[in-house]
Write a protein that holds these residues in place. Structure first.
Motif, PDB file in Angstrom:
ATOM      1  N   ASP A 159       0.839  -1.396   0.015  1.00 18.20           N
ATOM      2  CA  ASP A 159      -0.072   0.144   0.071  1.00 18.20           C
ATOM      3  C   ASP A 159       0.913   1.316  -0.020  1.00 18.20           C
ATOM      4  O   ASP A 159       0.587   2.053  -0.631  1.00 18.20           O
ATOM      5  N   LEU A 160       1.885   1.269   0.864  1.00 17.29           N
ATOM      6  CA  LEU A 160       2.952   2.498   0.764  1.00 17.29           C
ATOM      7  C   LEU A 160       3.410   2.489  -0.361  1.00 17.29           C
ATOM      8  O   LEU A 160       3.530   3.806  -1.088  1.00 17.29           O
ATOM      9  N   ILE A 161       4.085   1.441  -1.004  1.00 17.90           N
ATOM     10  CA  ILE A 161       4.690   1.754  -2.399  1.00 17.90           C
ATOM     11  C   ILE A 161       3.608   2.240  -3.392  1.00 17.90           C
ATOM     12  O   ILE A 161       4.101   3.147  -4.402  1.00 17.90           O
ATOM     13  N   THR A 162       2.423   1.608  -3.384  1.00 18.83           N
ATOM     14  CA  THR A 162       1.395   2.000  -4.535  1.00 18.83           C
ATOM     15  C   THR A 162       1.053   3.626  -4.347  1.00 18.83           C
ATOM     16  O   THR A 162       1.129   4.219  -5.274  1.00 18.83           O
ATOM     17  N   ARG A 163       1.119   4.265  -2.988  1.00 20.20           N
ATOM     18  CA  ARG A 163       0.815   5.507  -2.853  1.00 20.20           C
ATOM     19  C   ARG A 163       1.812   6.367  -3.265  1.00 20.20           C
ATOM     20  O   ARG A 163       1.666   7.514  -3.649  1.00 20.20           O
ATOM     21  N   LEU A 164       3.334   5.761  -2.982  1.00 21.08           N
ATOM     22  CA  LEU A 164       4.375   6.738  -3.181  1.00 21.08           C
ATOM     23  C   LEU A 164       4.618   6.715  -4.654  1.00 21.08           C
ATOM     24  O   LEU A 164       5.035   7.964  -5.446  1.00 21.08           O
ATOM     25  N   GLU A 165       3.958   5.746  -5.556  1.00 21.63           N
ATOM     26  CA  GLU A 165       4.254   5.685  -7.170  1.00 21.63           C
ATOM     27  C   GLU A 165       3.341   6.920  -7.450  1.00 21.63           C
ATOM     28  O   GLU A 165       3.464   7.329  -8.584  1.00 21.63           O
ATOM     29  N   LYS A 166       2.506   7.232  -6.951  1.00 20.49           N
ATOM     30  CA  LYS A 166       1.470   8.255  -7.379  1.00 20.49           C
ATOM     31  C   LYS A 166       1.903   9.425  -6.836  1.00 20.49           C
ATOM     32  O   LYS A 166       1.672  10.621  -7.545  1.00 20.49           O
TER      33      LYS A 166
END
Length: 217
Positions: A159-166
């Protein structure tokens, strides 16, 4: 599990998604065994989950009980006993300290003989036995593979990585670099230290768990 069962000619078990701290009332005194593989430890109220399992087990005094009836569940050890799982939390703490403050890591039971024995006793279990620490090596072909493994399989990290990607690609890049740095640093010691890094790049890091047993009289 449902998909696997449907592939069999005869379905031999039922699948039910429910609250582990409030199991169906009709399950009282119904089951011979209960197995929890690193799940109860993440319940908001692990003791309540164990009490519910206790309610659902067949008493050992029952005429249909066997000598092996009861519960077995597992719990990871403390941070010192699970270095393989500390890389991402430590990297996040270094690169994104606000994430630690704003969104605390989900709580879990820290496994130990004293803790697990106490929980089973409070839930009503008897004939309690706790085995551990049992140590296994997490083996990955490279530091990059370590990153991918946890980035793809750990829900909070994913979830953290998905958010940081955006929202913040630069921080994500720095986080990945720090994770790989820590893996190489901690996985490059000699045998007997935190971890080992083989000549071909394969990284091995230990993690330890405890296994608790109990029965219902």
């Amino acid at each position: 599990a449902e998909r696997m069962a449907s592939e069999e000619e005869e379905q031999i078990f039922d699948c039910l998604a429910c609250n582990g701290m409030k199991l169906p009332q009709e399950w009282t005194n119904k089951f011979h065994y209960a197995v929890s593989n690193f799940s109860i430890i993440f319940f908001p109220d692990p003791l309540q989950g164990l009490k519910e399992i206790y309610r659902c087990l067949i008493p050992s005094s029952s005429s249909i009980a066997s000598n092996d009836d009861g519960i077995v569940f597992s719990a990871w050890g403390n941070a010192e006993e699970t270095p393989a799982f500390q890389i991402f939390p430590d990297a996040i703490r270094m690169i994104l300290p606000k994430e630690i403050e704003d969104k605390a890591k989900p709580k879990r039971i820290v496994g130990s003989k004293e803790m697990l024995t106490s929980l089973l006793q409070q839930a009503g279990f008897s004939n309690i036995k706790v085995v551990g620490p049992v140590t296994k090596m997490l083996i990955v072909p490279s530091a990059e593979a370590y990153y991918d493994r946890f980035a793809l399989t750990s829900p909070p990290i994913k979830d953290l990585i998905t958010r940081l990607e955006k929202e913040d690609c630069e921080s994500l890049k720095r986080l990945k670099e720090k994770v790989i740095e820590l893996v190489l640093e901690r996985g490059s010691g000699a045998v007997g230290e935190v971890g080992t890094k083989e000549r071909d790049g394969v990284i091995q890091m230990p993690s330890s768990a405890y296994f608790a047993y109990g029965s219902k009289l």
